[in-house]
Enzyme design. Structure first.
Site, mmCIF file in Angstrom:
data_model
loop_
_atom_site.group_PDB
_atom_site.id
_atom_site.type_symbol
_atom_site.label_atom_id
_atom_site.label_comp_id
_atom_site.label_asym_id
_atom_site.label_seq_id
_atom_site.Cartn_x
_atom_site.Cartn_y
_atom_site.Cartn_z
ATOM 1 N N GLY A 1 0.819 -1.204 0.000
ATOM 2 C CA GLY A 1 0.000 0.000 0.000
ATOM 3 C C GLY A 1 0.851 1.251 0.000
ATOM 4 O O GLY A 1 1.006 1.927 -1.014
ATOM 5 N N ARG A 2 1.456 1.532 1.163
ATOM 6 C CA ARG A 2 2.265 2.742 1.316
ATOM 7 C C ARG A 2 3.363 2.845 0.242
ATOM 8 O O ARG A 2 3.624 3.923 -0.297
ATOM 9 C CB ARG A 2 2.909 2.726 2.706
ATOM 10 C CG ARG A 2 3.690 3.973 3.068
ATOM 11 C CD ARG A 2 4.574 3.739 4.285
ATOM 12 N NE ARG A 2 3.902 3.055 5.348
ATOM 13 C CZ ARG A 2 3.323 3.636 6.391
ATOM 14 N NH1 ARG A 2 3.349 4.958 6.483
ATOM 15 N NH2 ARG A 2 2.743 2.919 7.336
ATOM 16 N N ARG B 1 -1.466 11.407 10.638
ATOM 17 C CA ARG B 1 -0.247 10.685 10.998
ATOM 18 C C ARG B 1 0.648 11.414 12.005
ATOM 19 O O ARG B 1 1.173 10.786 12.934
ATOM 20 C CB ARG B 1 0.565 10.343 9.738
ATOM 21 C CG ARG B 1 -0.148 9.362 8.809
ATOM 22 C CD ARG B 1 0.754 8.915 7.671
ATOM 23 N NE ARG B 1 1.809 8.037 8.162
ATOM 24 C CZ ARG B 1 3.074 8.417 8.320
ATOM 25 N NH1 ARG B 1 3.455 9.660 8.014
ATOM 26 N NH2 ARG B 1 3.965 7.572 8.778
ATOM 27 N N CYS C 1 -9.208 22.379 17.427
ATOM 28 C CA CYS C 1 -9.052 22.717 18.848
ATOM 29 C C CYS C 1 -8.437 21.567 19.632
ATOM 30 O O CYS C 1 -9.094 20.932 20.484
ATOM 31 C CB CYS C 1 -10.399 23.116 19.444
ATOM 32 S SG CYS C 1 -10.984 24.683 18.808
ATOM 33 N N GLU C 2 -7.213 21.228 19.328
ATOM 34 C CA GLU C 2 -6.426 20.218 20.024
ATOM 35 C C GLU C 2 -4.961 20.646 19.976
ATOM 36 O O GLU C 2 -4.472 21.069 18.932
ATOM 37 C CB GLU C 2 -6.543 18.844 19.337
ATOM 38 C CG GLU C 2 -7.928 18.248 19.286
ATOM 39 C CD GLU C 2 -8.320 17.565 20.591
ATOM 40 O OE1 GLU C 2 -7.469 17.450 21.498
ATOM 41 O OE2 GLU C 2 -9.495 17.156 20.692
ATOM 42 N N TYR D 1 -2.397 6.959 3.817
ATOM 43 C CA TYR D 1 -2.922 7.211 5.161
ATOM 44 C C TYR D 1 -3.111 8.698 5.432
ATOM 45 O O TYR D 1 -3.024 9.145 6.563
ATOM 46 C CB TYR D 1 -2.027 6.553 6.220
ATOM 47 C CG TYR D 1 -1.841 5.086 5.949
ATOM 48 C CD1 TYR D 1 -2.887 4.194 6.116
ATOM 49 C CD2 TYR D 1 -0.636 4.589 5.470
ATOM 50 C CE1 TYR D 1 -2.736 2.840 5.826
ATOM 51 C CE2 TYR D 1 -0.468 3.245 5.181
ATOM 52 C CZ TYR D 1 -1.517 2.378 5.361
ATOM 53 O OH TYR D 1 -1.363 1.052 5.074
#
Length: 425
Positions: free
Chosen positions: A279-280, A320, A351-352, A379
């Protein structure tokens, strides 16, 4: 990522200016290179030339229909982990017989749909799943083709969240339980045993974990076949890493050469099909996340404290960094050599405090400038969300001097479309 280059100080994706994409489509937007995706797949295919090999694309990396269709035309198989991913393969006319269905928690409905579609193989990950799949197939008057995913207890030397081949991981059937599991599978009336599977993790940058897992798998095949269970394919999974920062993973060619050399010394190697699930390594370095600087927030005392570049992409677009503390390279879309460079943290509007995309980067930026976060093809969009009620980004595929919008930017109307309020008394 040689499909990205500067021309007269402006960043281009193949032959398309990033500034043009931002002007036409807006930001944030994922931008992919058709040539980079095809180039990666063809490297795997060429490395396997002359052998019975099926190279599957793991949809979880990036399930956009355009990417699935592109790889289906090249002859790829597909590794899926949900009914939704199966629906995507079928939607582009993909061949279900070239699909392997992985995942630890397949529901009855997913099994039924996959059997009805005629998927090539189920990668079974537990004893209870064997029983459920056999019962399901029997009830439908079918036999499910199965491969057992064996957990070899091999350290892939990667981030613990993407390690899947250790005893403490939830994936697969323990190596010491595999022989009895194969005997059980062969005895169940709704199953046809066709292969053996192993996948130890993701973003693996050394050959040794692949070879250690293969050795355990080959040793196990001898014991399985000695019990009268004949295997027709070896599925060696995927997990080959890419370069995000300074990693030097094995080349696609060298990985295959090392695996084939070991397989060729084993009796099963001359008659079994080989399968892989990448995949990646197919799409990771084929994409960037294009974003615009909203504000530059300076520390109260120059040089003391953090300077922030607040961009319009956020952790809901690219999870990620918040999830893995992952590194993504950052490129200015328009070089400004006359502007003083400064060390910035690139952060989003969510807001994190965990909403950061890159830390401590020397950049020359002004409000309104564009930046490209590199290695975002895998991803990125597949893990994105609507946190803070933010619409998901657009996706664009570049093909030489043109581009196609392969996913429109999500609208606010779409965000609300499936919700309803309570009836008023």
């Amino acid at each position: 990522m040689d499909w990205l280059e500067y021309q007269n100080g402006a960043l281009f994706a193949e032959k398309v200016a990033m500034q043009r994409i931002a002007a036409d489509v807006g930001t944030p937007t994922f931008v992919y290179s058709k040539a980079a995706i095809l180039g990666a797949f063809r490297e795997f295919r060429d490395a396997a030339a002359g052998r019975d090999v099926l190279i599957c694309y793991a949809l979880k990396a990036n399930p956009n229909l355009a990417i699935i269709d592109l790889l289906a035309r090249e002859g790829a198989g597909f590794d899926i982990v949900s009914l939704g991913e199966l629906r995507r393969v079928l939607a582009v006319g993909g061949d279900p017989s070239r699909v392997v269905f992985s995942g630890v928690g397949k529901s009855l409905a997913e099994m039924q749909a996959a059997l009805q579609a005629g998927v090539g193989c189920f990668n079974v990950e537990s004893i209870p799943e064997l029983h459920r799949l056999s019962d399901c197939a029997q009830a439908m008057g079918l036999r499910a083709r199965v491969s057992l995913r064996v957990n070899p207890d091999v350290d892939p030397k990667t981030h613990p969240y993407i390690s899947t081949g250790l005893k403490q991981n939830k994936f697969g059937i323990a190596h010491e339980q595999a022989l009895s599991a194969y005997e059980l599978a062969a005895s169940l009336p709704g199953l046809e045993v066709v292969g053996i599977d192993c996948h130890i993790g993701s973003q693996i940058t050394e050959l040794s974990p692949f070879l250690a897992a293969l050795d355990k798998l080959l040793e196990l095949t001898e014991a399985i076949e000695a019990r009268g269970v004949r295997l027709h394919h070896l599925d060696l999974g995927g997990g080959l890493g890419i370069t995000y920062q300074d990693e030097v993973p094995p080349s696609r060619q060298s990985l295959f050469e090392a695996l084939f050399q070991r397989i060729d010394r084993h009796p099963i190697g001359s008659r079994c099909r080989l399968m892989f699930e990448f995949g990646r390594s197919l799409v990771g370095n084929a994409g960037v996340l294009l974003s615009r600087v909203e504000y530059l927030k300076q520390p109260p005392v120059p040089g003391q404290g953090k300077a922030f570049a607040i961009i319009d992409a956020a952790m809901n677009d690219l999870m990620r960094p918040a999830l893995y503390e992952a590194w993504h390279g950052v490129s200015e879309v328009q070089l400004k050599p006359a502007l003083p460079s400064q060390c910035f943290d690139l952060v989003g509007p969510v807001c994190e405090s965990g909403d950061w995309l890159a830390r401590d980067r020397e950049l020359r930026l002004e409000p309104g400038d564009l930046v490209a976060l590199r290695s975002a093809g895998a991803y990125g969009m597949s893990m994105s969300s609507n946190y803070n009620s933010r619409p998901r980004a657009a996706e664009v595929m570049v093909d030489e001097d043109r581009y196609t919008v392969i996913r429109r930017r999500e609208s606010y109307e779409a965000l609300l479309a499936d919700e309803s309020v309570l009836p008023r008394a």
